[in-house]
Design a protein around this motif. Structure first.
Motif, PDB file in Angstrom:
ATOM      1  N   SER A 106      -2.174 -10.149 -22.701  1.00 48.93           N
ATOM      2  CA  SER A 106      -1.851  -8.792 -22.240  1.00 48.93           C
ATOM      3  C   SER A 106      -0.536  -8.290 -22.845  1.00 48.93           C
ATOM      4  CB  SER A 106      -1.763  -8.766 -20.716  1.00 48.93           C
ATOM      5  OG  SER A 106      -0.915  -9.809 -20.252  1.00 48.93           O
ATOM      6  N   SER A 133      -9.954  -7.614 -18.554  1.00 56.21           N
ATOM      7  CA  SER A 133      -9.038  -8.749 -18.659  1.00 56.21           C
ATOM      8  C   SER A 133      -9.720  -9.974 -18.069  1.00 56.21           C
ATOM      9  CB  SER A 133      -7.693  -8.440 -18.002  1.00 56.21           C
ATOM     10  OG  SER A 133      -7.828  -8.442 -16.616  1.00 56.21           O
ATOM     11  N   LYS A 274      -1.697 -12.373 -18.907  1.00 52.03           N
ATOM     12  CA  LYS A 274      -3.145 -12.455 -18.676  1.00 52.03           C
ATOM     13  C   LYS A 274      -3.855 -12.482 -20.017  1.00 52.03           C
ATOM     14  CE  LYS A 274      -5.393 -10.421 -14.972  1.00 52.03           C
ATOM     15  NZ  LYS A 274      -5.964  -9.276 -14.286  1.00 52.03           N
ATOM     16  N   THR A 276      -6.789 -11.014 -22.151  1.00 55.95           N
ATOM     17  CA  THR A 276      -7.577  -9.775 -22.080  1.00 55.95           C
ATOM     18  C   THR A 276      -8.589  -9.754 -23.217  1.00 55.95           C
ATOM     19  OG1 THR A 276      -6.109  -8.464 -23.504  1.00 55.95           O
ATOM     20  CG2 THR A 276      -5.549  -8.547 -21.151  1.00 55.95           C
ATOM     21  N   LEU A 312     -10.858 -14.929 -10.660  1.00 56.60           N
ATOM     22  CA  LEU A 312     -11.320 -13.608 -11.118  1.00 56.60           C
ATOM     23  C   LEU A 312     -12.079 -12.839 -10.042  1.00 56.60           C
ATOM     24  CD1 LEU A 312     -12.678 -14.194 -14.751  1.00 56.60           C
ATOM     25  CD2 LEU A 312     -10.370 -13.629 -13.999  1.00 56.60           C
ATOM     26  N   THR A 313     -11.797 -11.518  -9.983  1.00 52.57           N
ATOM     27  CA  THR A 313     -12.633 -10.604  -9.211  1.00 52.57           C
ATOM     28  C   THR A 313     -12.979  -9.471 -10.186  1.00 52.57           C
ATOM     29  OG1 THR A 313     -10.777  -9.209  -8.499  1.00 52.57           O
ATOM     30  CG2 THR A 313     -11.363 -11.067  -7.050  1.00 52.57           C
ATOM     31  N   GLU A 315     -12.521  -6.455  -9.709  1.00 48.77           N
ATOM     32  CA  GLU A 315     -11.410  -5.496  -9.666  1.00 48.77           C
ATOM     33  C   GLU A 315     -10.230  -5.978 -10.507  1.00 48.77           C
ATOM     34  OE1 GLU A 315     -13.184  -6.473  -6.990  1.00 48.77           O
ATOM     35  OE2 GLU A 315     -14.237  -4.557  -6.762  1.00 48.77           O
ATOM     36  N   ASN A 316      -9.855  -7.284 -10.384  1.00 44.54           N
ATOM     37  CA  ASN A 316      -8.680  -7.712 -11.167  1.00 44.54           C
ATOM     38  C   ASN A 316      -9.000  -7.870 -12.656  1.00 44.54           C
ATOM     39  OD1 ASN A 316      -9.611 -10.431 -11.463  1.00 44.54           O
ATOM     40  ND2 ASN A 316      -8.352 -11.169  -9.756  1.00 44.54           N
ATOM     41  N   GLU A 319      -7.448  -4.972 -14.483  1.00 49.74           N
ATOM     42  CA  GLU A 319      -5.987  -4.831 -14.431  1.00 49.74           C
ATOM     43  C   GLU A 319      -5.341  -5.538 -15.632  1.00 49.74           C
ATOM     44  OE1 GLU A 319      -5.088  -6.708 -10.713  1.00 49.74           O
ATOM     45  OE2 GLU A 319      -5.971  -5.071  -9.548  1.00 49.74           O
ATOM     46  N   GLY A 320      -4.140  -5.090 -15.976  1.00 50.90           N
ATOM     47  CA  GLY A 320      -3.367  -5.783 -17.012  1.00 50.90           C
ATOM     48  C   GLY A 320      -3.634  -5.312 -18.436  1.00 50.90           C
TER      49      GLY A 320
END
Ligand code: GLU
Length: 339
Positions: A106, A133, A274, A276, A312-313, A315-316, A319-320
């Motif tokens: 990231s 990500s 992270k 990505t 991991l989800t 949603e996440n 992100e990043g």
């Protein structure tokens, strides 16, 4: 008339260049009849740039390819995976059109988009696009116990692998050392070796320590911690000024449960980024859509493909990222109600 003549010549030359045969080319053509083209659906081949084979990027590329290739007849997309020098190499190869996708840190994504660090001379990488990500990665400092290194501040005067040019970890190592007033050029003997080779060199006594920005567990760290030379993770604490300076860094811990051979008994403090998944604006929307849809629609199956994905989800995974989302990925996220 003259204009028409010139146009005719231009067309003839153009055609000759395009087909590879002109008046002279015809002489080389044999007279066998060309069979009718068989009816096949066109396949688009795309390659994911990863990292060393004992890292987590390589199996991540493999996991994405496995999921997407199950539907190759539906989408006409065939994904292959390439082991590379890491994040910086991947971004540059995607921008050059040599790779279509890549796993990248990231922080390197941020630097490339903003034309900083490794991209200071080349400028902003305007065509870089984010897809999603993946797992968290921590700046992992592995040191030989006999070298007496328990914390980053003890690296002075030691032989340390900071990472190959093209890797993501190289700049992380430099940033971390700098935060502790250690100049990698003059205060230690810095090596620029690929992460896959560092564990062997540490075990052979040819380096005292190495940095690797990687998800856990990773094959490289398992290899480094299971040889006869005793090894521990050195902590990187007191990083508040570093985190304040670089917004993409966050505190992280190395879970020692994955590495029973390491001397540490408690999770180790450090900082992290992270992983990505990125592409280029030039990669067609339908290809990026297919890859995104298959990974997210098969999220549970994907998560099972590597233990680093436990956190991991859906949603996440959005992100990043600092590059604009690729429209093909955006189309899927809108359909799925994730955007
Ligand atoms: N973070 C490393 C890099 O960008 C690669 C880690 C891995 O391969 O898992 O070079």
């Amino acid at each position: 008339m003259r204009k028409i003549f010139i146009l005719c010549i231009t067309l003839t030359v153009g055609l000759a260049l395009f087909t590879g045969c002109g008046p002279s080319g015809e002489e080389q053509t044999d007279k066998t009849e060309v069979p009718a083209t068989p009816k096949t659906t066109k396949t688009t081949f795309v390659t994911i740039g990863t990292g060393g084979i004992t890292g987590v990027y390589y199996p991540t590329g493999g996991a994405i390819a496995k999921i997407v290739n199950r539907k190759k007849d539906t989408y006409g997309v065939r994904v292959t995976v390439e082991s590379t020098g890491g994040s910086v190499f991947n971004i540059n190869a995607i921008m050059a059109g040599d790779l279509q996708f890549g796993v990248v840190q990231s922080d390197r994504q941020y630097q490339a988009v903003n034309g900083l660090a490794e991209w200071k001379d080349k400028g902003k990488q305007e065509d870089l696009r984010a897809v999603f990500s993946v797992h968290p990665e921590s700046i992992t400092l592995v040191a030989a116990v006999d070298a007496g290194i328990e914390d980053i501040v003890e690296l002075k005067g030691k032989r340390v692998n900071i990472g190959n040019i093209g890797s993501g970890q190289r700049q992380n190592s430099i940033d971390a050392l700098e935060a502790f007033g250690i100049d990698y050029n003059s205060d230690l003997i810095a090596e620029g070796i690929k992460a896959a080779e560092a564990p062997g060199l540490l075990q052979d006594g040819r380096i005292d320590a190495f940095f690797y920005t990687v998800g856990h567990p990773s094959g490289a760290i398992k290899e480094a911690t299971s040889g006869p030379r005793k090894v521990r993770f050195a902590s990187i604490t007191g990083v508040d000024s570093l985190l304040a300076k670089y917004p993409y860094y966050a505190k992280a811990k190395i879970p020692v449960k994955f590495y029973p051979g390491a001397l540490n008994t408690e999770d180790v403090d450090t900082f992290g980024v992270k992983a990505t998944f990125v592409t280029s604006a030039k990669v067609p929307d339908e290809v990026v859509y297919a890859v995104t849809k298959e990974v997210f629609d098969n999220f549970d199956a994907f998560k099972k493909l590597h233990p680093a994905y436990t956190v991991l989800t859906k949603e996440n995974m959005l992100e990043g990222m600092s590059a604009p989302l690729h429209p093909g990925a955006m189309k899927y996220y809108k359909e799925a109600g994730l955007q």
